[in-house]
Design a protein around this motif. Structure first.
Motif, PDB file in Angstrom:
ATOM      1  N   THR A  87       0.881  -1.130  -0.291  1.00 38.18           N
ATOM      2  CA  THR A  87       0.139   0.113   0.118  1.00 38.18           C
ATOM      3  C   THR A  87       0.854   1.259   0.028  1.00 38.18           C
ATOM      4  O   THR A  87       0.668   2.087  -0.755  1.00 38.18           O
ATOM      5  CB  THR A  87      -1.053   0.058   1.149  1.00 38.18           C
ATOM      6  OG1 THR A  87      -1.832  -1.278   1.191  1.00 38.18           O
ATOM      7  CG2 THR A  87      -1.831   1.259   1.380  1.00 38.18           C
ATOM      8  N   GLY A  88       1.951   1.145   0.790  1.00 40.38           N
ATOM      9  CA  GLY A  88       3.031   2.164   1.032  1.00 40.38           C
ATOM     10  C   GLY A  88       3.474   2.593  -0.347  1.00 40.38           C
ATOM     11  O   GLY A  88       3.817   3.855  -0.825  1.00 40.38           O
ATOM     12  N   VAL A  89       4.219   1.579  -0.984  1.00 42.66           N
ATOM     13  CA  VAL A  89       4.758   1.547  -2.279  1.00 42.66           C
ATOM     14  C   VAL A  89       3.739   2.293  -3.318  1.00 42.66           C
ATOM     15  O   VAL A  89       4.134   3.177  -4.176  1.00 42.66           O
ATOM     16  CB  VAL A  89       5.144   0.248  -2.737  1.00 42.66           C
ATOM     17  CG1 VAL A  89       5.806   0.347  -4.317  1.00 42.66           C
ATOM     18  CG2 VAL A  89       6.380  -0.108  -1.690  1.00 42.66           C
ATOM     19  N   ILE A  90       2.409   1.862  -3.594  1.00 43.66           N
ATOM     20  CA  ILE A  90       1.633   2.171  -4.485  1.00 43.66           C
ATOM     21  C   ILE A  90       1.101   3.557  -4.237  1.00 43.66           C
ATOM     22  O   ILE A  90       1.098   4.717  -5.226  1.00 43.66           O
ATOM     23  CB  ILE A  90       0.343   1.483  -4.750  1.00 43.66           C
ATOM     24  CG1 ILE A  90       0.857   0.182  -5.422  1.00 43.66           C
ATOM     25  CG2 ILE A  90      -0.556   2.030  -5.436  1.00 43.66           C
ATOM     26  CD1 ILE A  90       1.214   0.297  -6.428  1.00 43.66           C
ATOM     27  N   GLY A  91       1.120   4.127  -2.918  1.00 44.08           N
ATOM     28  CA  GLY A  91       0.794   5.394  -2.523  1.00 44.08           C
ATOM     29  C   GLY A  91       1.889   6.352  -2.717  1.00 44.08           C
ATOM     30  O   GLY A  91       1.562   7.653  -3.486  1.00 44.08           O
ATOM     31  N   LEU A  92       3.124   6.085  -2.784  1.00 41.53           N
ATOM     32  CA  LEU A  92       4.200   6.948  -2.995  1.00 41.53           C
ATOM     33  C   LEU A  92       4.161   7.246  -4.393  1.00 41.53           C
ATOM     34  O   LEU A  92       4.634   8.400  -4.903  1.00 41.53           O
ATOM     35  CB  LEU A  92       5.436   6.348  -2.392  1.00 41.53           C
ATOM     36  CG  LEU A  92       6.803   7.093  -2.717  1.00 41.53           C
ATOM     37  CD1 LEU A  92       6.539   8.635  -2.133  1.00 41.53           C
ATOM     38  CD2 LEU A  92       8.010   6.369  -2.059  1.00 41.53           C
ATOM     39  N   THR A  93       4.220   6.067  -5.291  1.00 41.80           N
ATOM     40  CA  THR A  93       4.249   6.114  -6.722  1.00 41.80           C
ATOM     41  C   THR A  93       3.167   6.871  -7.326  1.00 41.80           C
ATOM     42  O   THR A  93       3.638   7.880  -8.097  1.00 41.80           O
ATOM     43  CB  THR A  93       4.448   4.814  -7.366  1.00 41.80           C
ATOM     44  OG1 THR A  93       3.246   3.922  -7.100  1.00 41.80           O
ATOM     45  CG2 THR A  93       5.762   3.952  -7.221  1.00 41.80           C
ATOM     46  N   ILE A  94       1.915   6.879  -6.795  1.00 40.36           N
ATOM     47  CA  ILE A  94       0.907   7.501  -7.299  1.00 40.36           C
ATOM     48  C   ILE A  94       0.863   9.086  -7.081  1.00 40.36           C
ATOM     49  O   ILE A  94       0.792   9.912  -7.758  1.00 40.36           O
ATOM     50  CB  ILE A  94      -0.465   6.794  -6.727  1.00 40.36           C
ATOM     51  CG1 ILE A  94      -0.644   5.491  -7.132  1.00 40.36           C
ATOM     52  CG2 ILE A  94      -1.694   7.829  -7.206  1.00 40.36           C
ATOM     53  CD1 ILE A  94      -0.579   5.361  -8.850  1.00 40.36           C
ATOM     54  N   THR A  95       1.393   9.257  -5.628  1.00 38.07           N
ATOM     55  CA  THR A  95       1.475  10.657  -5.427  1.00 38.07           C
ATOM     56  C   THR A  95       2.658  11.593  -6.212  1.00 38.07           C
ATOM     57  O   THR A  95       2.365  12.467  -6.704  1.00 38.07           O
ATOM     58  CB  THR A  95       1.965  10.640  -3.812  1.00 38.07           C
ATOM     59  OG1 THR A  95       1.177  10.137  -3.056  1.00 38.07           O
ATOM     60  CG2 THR A  95       2.203  12.184  -3.421  1.00 38.07           C
ATOM     61  N   ILE A  96       3.866  10.804  -6.388  1.00 44.20           N
ATOM     62  CA  ILE A  96       4.714  11.429  -7.361  1.00 44.20           C
ATOM     63  C   ILE A  96       3.949  11.405  -8.709  1.00 44.20           C
ATOM     64  O   ILE A  96       4.090  12.642  -9.442  1.00 44.20           O
ATOM     65  CB  ILE A  96       5.918  10.579  -7.420  1.00 44.20           C
ATOM     66  CG1 ILE A  96       6.640  10.353  -6.239  1.00 44.20           C
ATOM     67  CG2 ILE A  96       6.858  10.991  -8.680  1.00 44.20           C
ATOM     68  CD1 ILE A  96       7.881   9.235  -6.183  1.00 44.20           C
ATOM     69  N   TYR A  97       3.377  10.567  -9.460  1.00 42.30           N
ATOM     70  CA  TYR A  97       2.595  10.654 -10.508  1.00 42.30           C
ATOM     71  C   TYR A  97       1.500  11.841 -10.595  1.00 42.30           C
ATOM     72  O   TYR A  97       1.487  12.691 -11.684  1.00 42.30           O
ATOM     73  CB  TYR A  97       2.082   9.368 -10.914  1.00 42.30           C
ATOM     74  CG  TYR A  97       1.464   9.382 -12.400  1.00 42.30           C
ATOM     75  CD1 TYR A  97       2.217   8.773 -13.399  1.00 42.30           C
ATOM     76  CD2 TYR A  97       0.309   9.880 -12.775  1.00 42.30           C
ATOM     77  CE1 TYR A  97       1.433   8.677 -14.698  1.00 42.30           C
ATOM     78  CE2 TYR A  97      -0.274   9.735 -13.988  1.00 42.30           C
ATOM     79  CZ  TYR A  97       0.425   9.296 -14.871  1.00 42.30           C
ATOM     80  OH  TYR A  97      -0.219   9.110 -16.306  1.00 42.30           O
ATOM     81  N   SER A  98       0.921  12.130  -9.300  1.00 40.75           N
ATOM     82  CA  SER A  98      -0.141  13.131  -9.108  1.00 40.75           C
ATOM     83  C   SER A  98       0.374  14.421  -9.370  1.00 40.75           C
ATOM     84  O   SER A  98      -0.282  15.373  -9.921  1.00 40.75           O
ATOM     85  CB  SER A  98      -0.815  13.010  -8.059  1.00 40.75           C
ATOM     86  OG  SER A  98      -1.429  11.604  -8.034  1.00 40.75           O
ATOM     87  N   LEU A  99       1.912  14.953  -9.319  1.00 40.88           N
ATOM     88  CA  LEU A  99       2.449  15.870  -9.061  1.00 40.88           C
ATOM     89  C   LEU A  99       2.216  16.510 -10.722  1.00 40.88           C
ATOM     90  O   LEU A  99       2.187  17.765 -10.706  1.00 40.88           O
ATOM     91  CB  LEU A  99       3.864  15.989  -8.547  1.00 40.88           C
ATOM     92  CG  LEU A  99       4.040  15.570  -7.172  1.00 40.88           C
ATOM     93  CD1 LEU A  99       5.384  15.379  -6.888  1.00 40.88           C
ATOM     94  CD2 LEU A  99       3.541  16.659  -6.219  1.00 40.88           C
ATOM     95  N   ALA A 100       2.478  15.735 -11.487  1.00 37.31           N
ATOM     96  CA  ALA A 100       2.544  16.131 -12.968  1.00 37.31           C
ATOM     97  C   ALA A 100       0.813  15.819 -13.636  1.00 37.31           C
ATOM     98  O   ALA A 100       0.555  16.391 -14.592  1.00 37.31           O
ATOM     99  CB  ALA A 100       3.418  15.617 -13.828  1.00 37.31           C
ATOM    100  N   ASP A 101       0.098  15.072 -13.016  1.00 42.89           N
ATOM    101  CA  ASP A 101      -1.167  14.706 -13.503  1.00 42.89           C
ATOM    102  C   ASP A 101      -2.399  15.283 -12.971  1.00 42.89           C
ATOM    103  O   ASP A 101      -3.218  15.531 -13.947  1.00 42.89           O
ATOM    104  CB  ASP A 101      -1.381  13.225 -13.353  1.00 42.89           C
ATOM    105  CG  ASP A 101      -2.503  12.677 -14.136  1.00 42.89           C
ATOM    106  OD1 ASP A 101      -2.683  12.513 -15.265  1.00 42.89           O
ATOM    107  OD2 ASP A 101      -3.602  12.039 -13.420  1.00 42.89           O
ATOM    108  N   ILE A 102      -2.381  15.891 -12.055  1.00 43.82           N
ATOM    109  CA  ILE A 102      -3.574  16.228 -11.001  1.00 43.82           C
ATOM    110  C   ILE A 102      -3.555  17.946 -11.596  1.00 43.82           C
ATOM    111  O   ILE A 102      -2.739  18.560 -11.274  1.00 43.82           O
ATOM    112  CB  ILE A 102      -3.680  16.117  -9.796  1.00 43.82           C
ATOM    113  CG1 ILE A 102      -3.716  14.749  -9.703  1.00 43.82           C
ATOM    114  CG2 ILE A 102      -4.859  16.710  -9.036  1.00 43.82           C
ATOM    115  CD1 ILE A 102      -4.993  13.888 -10.231  1.00 43.82           C
TER     116      ILE A 102
END
Length: 521
Positions: A87-102
């Protein structure tokens, strides 16, 4: 750090980041930084917790110093610790992706704190030792995920979000009814104590316990999106931003699968007919899910149906706990756990790659895509790794996951489920090949939309999480033994929950079994 404190940190880290993000409501950039810190802290805490469980066995914490079964129990065995780490691994990767996606609009309405609330709810669901608090965690997930699905207010989003929340509210109502009935029968909701009390109740009223289990199976079956309770998922997961789709696709249905595993191995005693029923459900889930994927021509719809199909493999491994052979039960459960971890990483990555393809090609529709391989060979490679893993191409992680499930099914004589698994595997290859040929191999159509150019920094933020997940997938595929051995150890713990029950009992009243008169007939 002591075990109890370490057990609470995978939940407290994102929850604290969410609260701090609310305080910084008018500073979206600060919310993003706090989310990154919270996600990174969750990874570190979960990794430390897993190390502690590997070294010292089941870890238990009683919140507020109330003893079990009266207080809130947090308990981490190998299954819970591994799931918290993923869960933490996915949360961290999605948070990084969100910096450019959201976009800025969604950030202004609390996107990053909502993601942290969702991650806290998922981690708490994996670590709670109490049925009612598991229900609370599900409600936290439902609220946060519904807002994330609806954030932006577009027509397609609202339609998908309403479908999602309506069906999941039904699941929550069934879950709450099951919790109430369970308390009425046993006068307890602590999972370790229910392991003892439901076994006593099953001796005098087995039909009542089977019916009670059926309520939970339907509730968690909706959460896990098994046949025929899956229609809400492909109707909603393709509508929000890619980061939200990837987060939900990677984690939420696995919470449902986790709950099924937990109640059938810890809470309820062996139930006649339930494993056979689950084998049939698993076969239908695999087949209907992959048929939906084959019929779709929009990348995220294809991937959404594949979530359903792949859940069938996990349920198939779980259903083998009904085998008379101890070896088959252990192999099936270990295969299911290996499959869950593999699928979380692969499915989240495929949604991220679909977002990258839409950024480069301008669309999620295969008819409007084309020529991505010569235009962006790095993107083609990023697609082939998780797509090949989902299809079971050796030596990627999905090959070992499918091999473990099918081998356990053959050893357990589950011929129908094995046939469905093989057929679904072939059709998965076909649907992944469809995305490759239509989106990457064929020439771009003349009417293809022209995407907006991306700056190097923004592109790096989008690509880095996908690369990280692809590396993890390759690592598991090339060296599967560590995860497989961990899955086997977790399966042994689940099939013999004595250590879990004893660890919780150490934090409760001085008794080893409940008095018979405390269990309602």
């Amino acid at each position: 750090m002591s075990g109890p404190w370490l057990l609470t940190l995978p939940v407290l880290a994102p929850l604290t980041a969410a609260a701090a993000g609310v305080v910084a409501w008018r500073v979206p950039r600060a919310q993003a930084v706090l989310a990154l810190i919270g996600s990174a802290a969750q990874v570190g805490a979960a990794a430390g917790l897993l190390a502690r469980v590997l070294a010292g066995g089941v870890q238990v914490a009683q919140l507020g110093s109330w003893p079990a079964p009266f207080g809130i129990t947090l308990a981490a065995d190998l299954l819970g610790a591994v799931m918290a780490l993923v869960t933490g691994v996915i949360g961290l990767t999605i948070t990084i992706y969100s910096l450019a996606d959201i976009d800025e609009g969604r950030r202004a309405f609390g996107y990053f704190p909502l993601v942290q609330v969702l991650l806290a709810g998922v981690a708490a669901a994996f670590l709670t030792g109490d049925l009612f608090n598991l229900y609370v965690c599900f409600e936290v997930l439902l609220m946060a995920s519904f807002v994330l699905l609806a954030l932006g207010g577009q027509r397609a989003q609202m339609a998908g979000a309403l479908t999602y929340v309506t069906i999941n509210l039904l699941s929550s109502a069934l879950f709450l009814a099951g919790v109430g009935l369970t308390y009425g029968v046993t006068r307890s909701l602590n999972m370790a104590e229910l392991h003892l009390r439901l076994a006593i109740a099953a001796e005098s009223r087995p039909e009542l316990i089977v019916a009670l289990a059926g309520v939970f199976l339907v509730a968690f079956g909706i959460k896990a999106a098994v046949f025929p309770l899956y229609t809400w998922l492909p109707a909603s997961y393709h509508t929000p931003p890619v980061a939200v789709s990837a987060l939900l696709a990677g984690l939420l249905t696995k919470v449902g699968v986790y709950a099924l595993i937990r109640i059938l191995t810890l809470v309820f005693p062996p139930l006649p007919g339930v494993p056979t029923f689950l084998l049939g459900v698993a076969a239908l889930t695999m087949v209907f899910g992959v048929l939906g994927a084959v019929a779709m021509y929009e990348t995220r719809r294809i991937l959404s149906f594949h979530i359903v199909s792949q859940i069938g493999y996990m349920v198939m491994g779980l259903a083998l706990i009904g085998s008379p052979s101890q070896a088959v039960r252990a192999a099936g459960l270990a295969a299911a756990l290996f499959y869950v971890v593999h699928h979380i990483l692969v499915k989240a990555n495929l949604f991220l790659v679909a977002g990258l393809a839409a950024r480069v090609g301008g669309s999620f529709q295969l008819a409007q895509l084309g020529g991505l391989a010569p235009r962006a060979p790095w993107l083609a490679l990023l697609f082939l790794i998780p797509a090949g893993s989902l299809a079971g191409v050796p030596p990627l992680s999905g090959f070992w996951a499918k091999l473990a499930v099918i081998r356990a099914g053959l050893e357990g004589g589950a011929w129908l489920a094995v046939t469905a698994a093989l057929a679904a595997g072939l059709l998965t290859v076909l649907s992944m090949a469809k995305i490759w040929t239509e989106g990457f191999w064929k020439p771009a159509p003349p009417e293809a939309p022209q995407p907006a150019p991306l700056c190097r920094r923004r592109l790096g933020l989008l690509v880095a999480p996908s690369v990280a997940l692809a590396v993890l997938t390759l690592g598991i595929g090339l060296h599967p033994r560590p995860l497989w051995e961990l899955s086997q150890r977790a399966a042994v713990q689940l099939l013999d929950p004595a250590a879990y029950v004893a660890a919780v009992a150490e934090h409760g009243p001085d008794r080893t079994s409940p008095p018979a008169q405390e269990v309602s007939p």
